[in-house]
Write a protein that holds these residues in place. Sequence first.
Motif, short mmCIF file in Angstrom:
data_model
loop_
_atom_site.label_atom_id
_atom_site.label_comp_id
_atom_site.label_asym_id
_atom_site.label_seq_id
_atom_site.Cartn_x
_atom_site.Cartn_y
_atom_site.Cartn_z
N ALA A 16 0.84 -1.18 0.00
CA ALA A 16 0.00 0.00 0.00
C ALA A 16 0.88 1.24 0.00
N HIS A 17 0.49 2.25 -0.75
CA HIS A 17 1.26 3.48 -0.81
C HIS A 17 0.32 4.64 -1.11
N GLY A 18 0.78 5.84 -0.80
CA GLY A 18 -0.08 7.00 -0.98
C GLY A 18 0.72 8.26 -1.21
N ARG A 61 -1.98 9.08 5.57
CA ARG A 61 -0.92 8.08 5.76
C ARG A 61 -1.46 6.74 6.23
N ASP A 62 -2.73 6.63 6.40
CA ASP A 62 -3.33 5.35 6.78
C ASP A 62 -3.70 4.61 5.49
N VAL A 63 -2.68 4.15 4.77
CA VAL A 63 -2.90 3.51 3.47
C VAL A 63 -3.06 2.01 3.65
N GLN A 64 -4.06 1.47 2.97
CA GLN A 64 -4.38 0.05 3.08
C GLN A 64 -4.76 -0.47 1.71
N LEU A 65 -4.39 -1.70 1.43
CA LEU A 65 -4.65 -2.27 0.12
C LEU A 65 -4.76 -3.77 0.22
N ASP A 66 -5.79 -4.33 -0.41
CA ASP A 66 -5.98 -5.78 -0.44
C ASP A 66 -5.83 -6.22 -1.89
#
Length: 478
Positions: free
Chosen positions: A373-375, A424-429
């Motif tokens: 995950a990135h942002g 900054r609370d990056v999440q990825l599935d």
Amino acid sequence: MSGCCGSTVAPTPAELQPRAQIAPLDTPQGVQLPDGLPVAVIGAGPVGLAAAAHLAERGLDFLVLEAGDRVAASVARWGHVRVFSPWRYDIDAAARRLLEADGWSAPDLAWLPTGAELIEDYLAPLAKLFGDKVRLGAKVTAISRLGYDRVRTAGRAAAPFLVRLADGQELRVRAVIDASGTYTSPNVLGASGLPAHGEVRFGDLVDHALPDVLGIDRDRYEGRHVLVVGAGHSAATTLLALAELEGTPITWAIRAGGASHSYGGGEADALPARGALGTRLRADVESGRITLLTGFYTHRLRHTADGIEVISRDPSGHEQAITVDRIVSATGYRPDHTIASELRLDLDPILGSTRQLAPLIDPNTHSCGTVPAHGVDELTHPEPGYYAVGVKSYGRAPTFLMATGYEQVRSIVAALADDWEAARDVQLDLPETGVCSSSLAEAQERRVGLATGISGGLLASPLPLVSTPAAASGGCCG
């Protein structure tokens, strides 16, 4: 857009060394961007409109600038292709909230939409919510800082961005989210990254990835010997469509010594439609319907009495040749940063992404399912307020997925709203977590025929899948 998902090998320290030597950019937090101006979003495709949805939710003014004469004009060009990710992964969360508040009902979430269906059932209704904030036929030709070229520094961050359009109009904006994609800047046919000799001269006989072989482009291919160059899902999609045309010889050329990577995971693939693509392609090659040429490095095109002679020259100097009637160059895409040439970009010298993002997406060490995950932090350039997002942010890496783009713009818009905790609370599935089940693809096959796919398949990337004749109503990317 060559294939995206494959085996994953952890990067070694030596592989990361060139990028590790570059000090990370300073955080953009605390930089004061100009107030009272809209945010410019370039591109009204899935990621651009998702950015607009997040901006709307946070009450930030914006303009969406679409070069085409319709929403998601690039998606429309592969509207005949069916994606291999179901609707549940193709809809941005903020966009869904806005649409449902307006009375919209989501499509069958287990359905694999075509590109045309993505537009009709999702992107066009979403753009309609934004009214005249979405401007069609607004092609961006350059971006700069008002009164500043790339060299001037003092006071730069406080100056508005200047966005120039093809008609000469200039807009002042506080930030730029560039979701213009890469579909209009395909890679060349030549195997060394340079155009093959004669490639430009024979341009009218060379098509780029995902022509509508079973639809409006059928007459250009049926009964002609077609060469498809490329090892990714877009090549596979075109090959399978060509195989449906009787009396049409097909040759498939790849640089690798074998096609096992292109065949993918078959029944073990987390996305059944993507796995089926490789299974069908292998069957057509083994049956002789498709002739496979390996170790093929396109070097020169030459006109002969029998057609176009395509000559390969491998690194050792060995040559092989084949004569065909038409060529489909499915060799992927690359970003075009020309419009931002007066901005201060810090681009990775290999991929053309930001330097911080490059190690996270490098296709030499990552598949689409292992990209972290990135942002906003990873997408920040030395030019505060300018962000390339979506497939353009990945440069030449083919590991992009649409869901990745949705998370990118969510993070960036949160930062523009000064909500750094959310930014900054990056999440990825991602794919390798097993988000799909075989029953999904089986149900779709019973209804419209098996979808075929292209790279980036899992969470709807802009890479397309061709639909079968039974599903000719549209279709692209998975």
